[in-house]
Design a protein around this motif. Sequence first.
Motif, PDB file in Angstrom:
ATOM      1  N   LYS A  43       0.839  -1.274   0.204  1.00 34.78           N
ATOM      2  CA  LYS A  43      -0.197   0.198   0.163  1.00 34.78           C
ATOM      3  C   LYS A  43       0.743   1.562  -0.344  1.00 34.78           C
ATOM      4  O   LYS A  43       2.210   1.328   0.550  1.00 34.78           O
ATOM      5  N   LEU A  44      -0.085   2.345   0.047  1.00 36.89           N
ATOM      6  CA  LEU A  44       0.966   3.955  -0.463  1.00 36.89           C
ATOM      7  C   LEU A  44      -0.005   5.015   0.523  1.00 36.89           C
ATOM      8  O   LEU A  44      -1.278   4.533  -0.303  1.00 36.89           O
ATOM      9  N   TYR A  45       0.678   5.160   0.845  1.00 37.36           N
ATOM     10  CA  TYR A  45      -0.508   6.080   1.942  1.00 37.36           C
ATOM     11  C   TYR A  45       0.062   7.731   1.347  1.00 37.36           C
ATOM     12  O   TYR A  45       1.374   7.822   1.789  1.00 37.36           O
ATOM     13  N   VAL A  46      -0.807   8.590   1.480  1.00 42.46           N
ATOM     14  CA  VAL A  46      -0.170  10.354   1.991  1.00 42.46           C
ATOM     15  C   VAL A  46      -1.202  10.627   2.888  1.00 42.46           C
ATOM     16  O   VAL A  46      -1.880  10.633   3.160  1.00 42.46           O
ATOM     17  N   ALA A  54       5.506  22.457   8.690  1.00 44.51           N
ATOM     18  CA  ALA A  54       6.091  22.057   6.843  1.00 44.51           C
ATOM     19  C   ALA A  54       7.412  20.684   7.078  1.00 44.51           C
ATOM     20  O   ALA A  54       7.918  21.155   6.021  1.00 44.51           O
ATOM     21  N   HIS A  55       7.162  20.384   7.425  1.00 38.26           N
ATOM     22  CA  HIS A  55       8.363  19.286   7.666  1.00 38.26           C
ATOM     23  C   HIS A  55       8.304  18.445   6.426  1.00 38.26           C
ATOM     24  O   HIS A  55       7.285  18.057   6.545  1.00 38.26           O
ATOM     25  N   SER A  56       9.004  18.157   5.714  1.00 39.42           N
ATOM     26  CA  SER A  56       8.901  16.672   4.398  1.00 39.42           C
ATOM     27  C   SER A  56       9.666  15.566   5.205  1.00 39.42           C
ATOM     28  O   SER A  56      10.589  15.420   5.338  1.00 39.42           O
ATOM     29  N   ASN A  57       9.083  14.234   4.796  1.00 39.26           N
ATOM     30  CA  ASN A  57      10.007  13.457   5.137  1.00 39.26           C
ATOM     31  C   ASN A  57       8.660  12.101   4.560  1.00 39.26           C
ATOM     32  O   ASN A  57       7.942  12.203   3.781  1.00 39.26           O
ATOM     33  N   ALA A  58       9.662  10.518   4.228  1.00 39.11           N
ATOM     34  CA  ALA A  58       8.741   9.610   3.826  1.00 39.11           C
ATOM     35  C   ALA A  58       9.216   8.414   4.578  1.00 39.11           C
ATOM     36  O   ALA A  58      10.400   8.282   5.168  1.00 39.11           O
ATOM     37  N   TYR A  59       8.906   7.420   5.011  1.00 37.17           N
ATOM     38  CA  TYR A  59       8.769   6.267   5.450  1.00 37.17           C
ATOM     39  C   TYR A  59       8.198   5.048   5.213  1.00 37.17           C
ATOM     40  O   TYR A  59       7.332   5.605   4.414  1.00 37.17           O
ATOM     41  N   THR A  74       3.806  17.679   2.592  1.00 36.02           N
ATOM     42  CA  THR A  74       4.734  18.483   1.990  1.00 36.02           C
ATOM     43  C   THR A  74       6.100  17.558   1.468  1.00 36.02           C
ATOM     44  O   THR A  74       6.320  18.284   0.926  1.00 36.02           O
ATOM     45  N   LEU A  75       5.652  16.935   1.257  1.00 35.86           N
ATOM     46  CA  LEU A  75       7.157  15.928   0.427  1.00 35.86           C
ATOM     47  C   LEU A  75       6.272  16.320  -1.027  1.00 35.86           C
ATOM     48  O   LEU A  75       7.505  16.297  -2.124  1.00 35.86           O
ATOM     49  N   LEU A  76       5.333  15.784  -0.972  1.00 40.94           N
ATOM     50  CA  LEU A  76       5.024  16.321  -2.764  1.00 40.94           C
ATOM     51  C   LEU A  76       4.315  17.249  -3.246  1.00 40.94           C
ATOM     52  O   LEU A  76       3.652  18.443  -2.961  1.00 40.94           O
ATOM     53  N   GLU A  77       4.793  17.936  -4.427  1.00 41.23           N
ATOM     54  CA  GLU A  77       4.683  19.216  -4.843  1.00 41.23           C
ATOM     55  C   GLU A  77       3.903  19.621  -5.457  1.00 41.23           C
ATOM     56  O   GLU A  77       3.101  20.547  -5.304  1.00 41.23           O
ATOM     57  N   ASP A  78       2.711  18.704  -6.137  1.00 36.37           N
ATOM     58  CA  ASP A  78       1.777  18.734  -6.823  1.00 36.37           C
ATOM     59  C   ASP A  78       0.809  17.954  -5.965  1.00 36.37           C
ATOM     60  O   ASP A  78      -0.635  18.126  -6.706  1.00 36.37           O
ATOM     61  N   TYR A  79       0.746  17.965  -4.512  1.00 35.11           N
ATOM     62  CA  TYR A  79      -0.358  17.185  -3.831  1.00 35.11           C
ATOM     63  C   TYR A  79      -1.223  17.733  -3.438  1.00 35.11           C
ATOM     64  O   TYR A  79      -1.240  18.934  -2.886  1.00 35.11           O
ATOM     65  N   THR A  80      -2.608  17.776  -3.573  1.00 35.22           N
ATOM     66  CA  THR A  80      -3.946  18.602  -2.863  1.00 35.22           C
ATOM     67  C   THR A  80      -3.888  17.352  -1.810  1.00 35.22           C
ATOM     68  O   THR A  80      -5.163  16.439  -2.373  1.00 35.22           O
ATOM     69  N   GLY A 124       8.416  21.141  -1.766  1.00 30.92           N
ATOM     70  CA  GLY A 124       8.346  19.832  -1.920  1.00 30.92           C
ATOM     71  C   GLY A 124       8.978  19.446  -3.149  1.00 30.92           C
ATOM     72  O   GLY A 124       9.838  19.834  -4.339  1.00 30.92           O
ATOM     73  N   CYS A 125       9.269  17.561  -3.607  1.00 25.16           N
ATOM     74  CA  CYS A 125       9.628  17.636  -5.046  1.00 25.16           C
ATOM     75  C   CYS A 125       9.341  17.334  -5.739  1.00 25.16           C
ATOM     76  O   CYS A 125       7.721  16.716  -6.066  1.00 25.16           O
ATOM     77  N   ASN A 126       9.318  17.176  -7.106  1.00 27.75           N
ATOM     78  CA  ASN A 126       8.322  16.238  -8.061  1.00 27.75           C
ATOM     79  C   ASN A 126       8.920  15.108  -8.200  1.00 27.75           C
ATOM     80  O   ASN A 126       9.262  14.854  -7.225  1.00 27.75           O
ATOM     81  N   THR A 127       8.439  14.706  -8.961  1.00 30.80           N
ATOM     82  CA  THR A 127       7.585  12.951  -9.478  1.00 30.80           C
ATOM     83  C   THR A 127       8.967  12.818  -9.453  1.00 30.80           C
ATOM     84  O   THR A 127       9.100  11.646  -8.541  1.00 30.80           O
ATOM     85  N   GLU A 128       9.761  13.095 -10.334  1.00 24.66           N
ATOM     86  CA  GLU A 128      10.733  12.458 -10.288  1.00 24.66           C
ATOM     87  C   GLU A 128      12.050  12.383  -8.924  1.00 24.66           C
ATOM     88  O   GLU A 128      12.134  11.540  -8.193  1.00 24.66           O
ATOM     89  N   GLU A 129      12.191  13.426  -8.598  1.00 23.74           N
ATOM     90  CA  GLU A 129      12.664  13.279  -6.694  1.00 23.74           C
ATOM     91  C   GLU A 129      11.862  13.201  -5.904  1.00 23.74           C
ATOM     92  O   GLU A 129      12.757  12.450  -5.234  1.00 23.74           O
ATOM     93  N   VAL A 130      10.422  12.765  -5.556  1.00 20.80           N
ATOM     94  CA  VAL A 130      10.300  11.897  -4.761  1.00 20.80           C
ATOM     95  C   VAL A 130      10.971  10.740  -5.287  1.00 20.80           C
ATOM     96  O   VAL A 130      10.871   9.745  -4.265  1.00 20.80           O
ATOM     97  N   VAL A 131      10.663  10.333  -6.603  1.00 16.47           N
ATOM     98  CA  VAL A 131      11.051   8.400  -6.490  1.00 16.47           C
ATOM     99  C   VAL A 131      12.562   8.218  -6.195  1.00 16.47           C
ATOM    100  O   VAL A 131      13.206   7.540  -5.471  1.00 16.47           O
ATOM    101  N   ALA A 132      13.542   9.634  -6.414  1.00 15.33           N
ATOM    102  CA  ALA A 132      14.844   9.346  -5.730  1.00 15.33           C
ATOM    103  C   ALA A 132      14.938   9.428  -4.582  1.00 15.33           C
ATOM    104  O   ALA A 132      16.116   8.830  -3.224  1.00 15.33           O
ATOM    105  N   VAL A 133      14.181   9.660  -4.071  1.00 14.37           N
ATOM    106  CA  VAL A 133      14.369   9.949  -2.275  1.00 14.37           C
ATOM    107  C   VAL A 133      13.459   8.510  -1.668  1.00 14.37           C
ATOM    108  O   VAL A 133      14.370   7.906  -0.705  1.00 14.37           O
TER     109      VAL A 133
END
Length: 278
Positions: A43-46, A54-59, A74-80, A124-133
């Motif tokens: 599963k993938l959650y936001v 405003a702290h960004s993270n992923a785990y 806050t990690l996702l640039e285009d997320y609403t 936040g980061c764009n799609t490619e940057e989120v994938v890199a993280v």
Amino acid sequence: MVLLHIYPEFIAPLFDKYNPLPDGELKTKINELAQSLDFPLQKLYVVEGSKRSAHSNAYMYGFHKNKRIVLFDTLLEDYTPVGRTDQTNSDSTEVPESDREESNSGKGEDVNKTDKDCETKKIGCNTEEVVAVLGHELGHWKFSHMLKNIVIMQGSILFSFFVFGQLMNNKQIFAAFGFIDQQPILIRLYIVFSFIFSPINEIESFLMHILSRRFEFQADEFAVNLGKREKLKSALLKLFKDNLAFPVADWMYSARHYSHPPLLERLRAMDQYKPKQE
């Protein structure tokens, strides 16, 4: 071990709202990355972390074949967040055009320019940057860093119990603190873990920081081997900026207090890595 499974499943959702990541390019690329590494992503959650910070993270969490990935909004640039798309428009009160003209008179173009900048500014980061993280985070999974930390933590707890068992009946130690006739078990616990363990905890913390920093460099190198060098570097720059982190630190202070290497050290190290796939 039980809380590692119970907390993200039942306790964390009581305080934050977790939404499934919407279908799209980001979800597709994350699934492709997970499949290429045989990562058992279920599963993938936001999580709406923007409500409090405003702290960004992923785990990631989960045992064996039941893995989940959580992204901060806050990690996702285009997320609403779901349900917030039209909230601003529906809650706002329409101001008559004549009043708007009057309120803006005398302010010139600076007001419009500032409003435009505020509207277009993103964090936040764009799609490619989120994938890199996530490539970095999957490096932690690939090298079993979480499992190693759990083993070390359990060993530390057992060592603490062993030392306490050796010292709990040492009357000379407690007499030195003024407890000669009566030595309650709570007093023994307090003295041993507050005073006897103070230098031990300092050494243990220092060694754990060294190990944690080594793990971070290994995860960065793993992401570089996936071909994510430049995207990870740009993502780290954005995250440090969004999180208001200071990129420079004295090396001695950093070695003692930082569990993660400073930004400049990580960027320099990534420039030196020679990817296996390129």
